[in-house]
Design an enzyme around this catalytic site. Structure first.
Site, PDB file in Angstrom:
ATOM      1  CB  CYS A 182      13.686  -9.806  11.501  1.00 18.62           C
ATOM      2  SG  CYS A 182      14.684 -11.017  10.601  1.00 18.62           S
ATOM      3  CB  CYS A 226       1.418  -2.877   6.286  1.00 12.90           C
ATOM      4  SG  CYS A 226       0.917  -1.313   5.813  1.00 12.90           S
ATOM      5  CB  CYS A 246      -0.949   0.108   1.230  1.00 17.75           C
ATOM      6  SG  CYS A 246      -0.010   0.297   2.725  1.00 17.75           S
TER       7      CYS A 246
HETATM    8 FE    FE Z   1       0.739  -1.700   3.613  1.00 19.19          FE
END
Ligand code: FE
Length: 160
Positions: A147, A123, A78
């Protein structure tokens, strides 16, 4: 027959548990939400495997592992800014490593995929899986090691 009401109660309790788990795991609304077919057509195979199926690329194979240029790493799904190159360091693990992220765009979850709990990084805008956080990072800064799979990120150089 006393056993039937007890059985019904058990079935009810189990179904409640399943419902509440699925709410936490899958019903969270993200700003960016697409169907699996849309994600599949937009992402490379490896990015889809990492972001949408919580896969892990093989160590030392990601193209951003050794990247030392200045810039921002954004979500490959995104484009939300996730990591600043300032905080990238060489951990020797074989995956891009950062001692901190852009917190407002990160979500912390827990996964039990390999039998014990690990802190999963996602995210916060699209829910894409990024990697994991460990506490064996640089002791002189945050002590954290984010990581992250290369395939979950796109690098945007500072001068663009
Ligand atoms: Fe994203």
């Amino acid at each position: 027959m006393r056993i039937i009401p007890i059985l019904l109660l058990l079935i009810y309790l189990v179904s409640c548990k399943v419902k509440s788990q699925s709410k936490n795991k899958h019903d969270k609304k993200y700003d960016v939400s697409k169907t699996e077919d849309e994600w599949k057509s937009e992402l490379s195979k490896m990015s889809y495997y990492v972001l949408r199926e919580a896969g892990t690329e093989r160590a030392f194979t990601g193209i951003l592992n050794y990247n030392k240029k200045k810039g921002i790493y954004v979500c490959a799904g995104c484009k939300a800014p996730l990591y600043d190159s300032k905080y990238k360091y060489e951990s020797g693990s074989g995956w891009p490593s950062f001692d901190r992220g852009i917190e407002e765009n990160l979500e912390y979850d827990v996964d039990y995929k390999i039998g014990y709990p690990r802190s999963e990084l996602k995210c916060n805008k699209c829910g894409g899986h990024l990697g994991h956080m460990f506490n064996d990072g640089p002791k002189n800064t945050t002590g954290q090691r984010h990581c992250i799979n290369s395939a979950a990120l796109i690098f945007v150089p500072a001068n663009e």
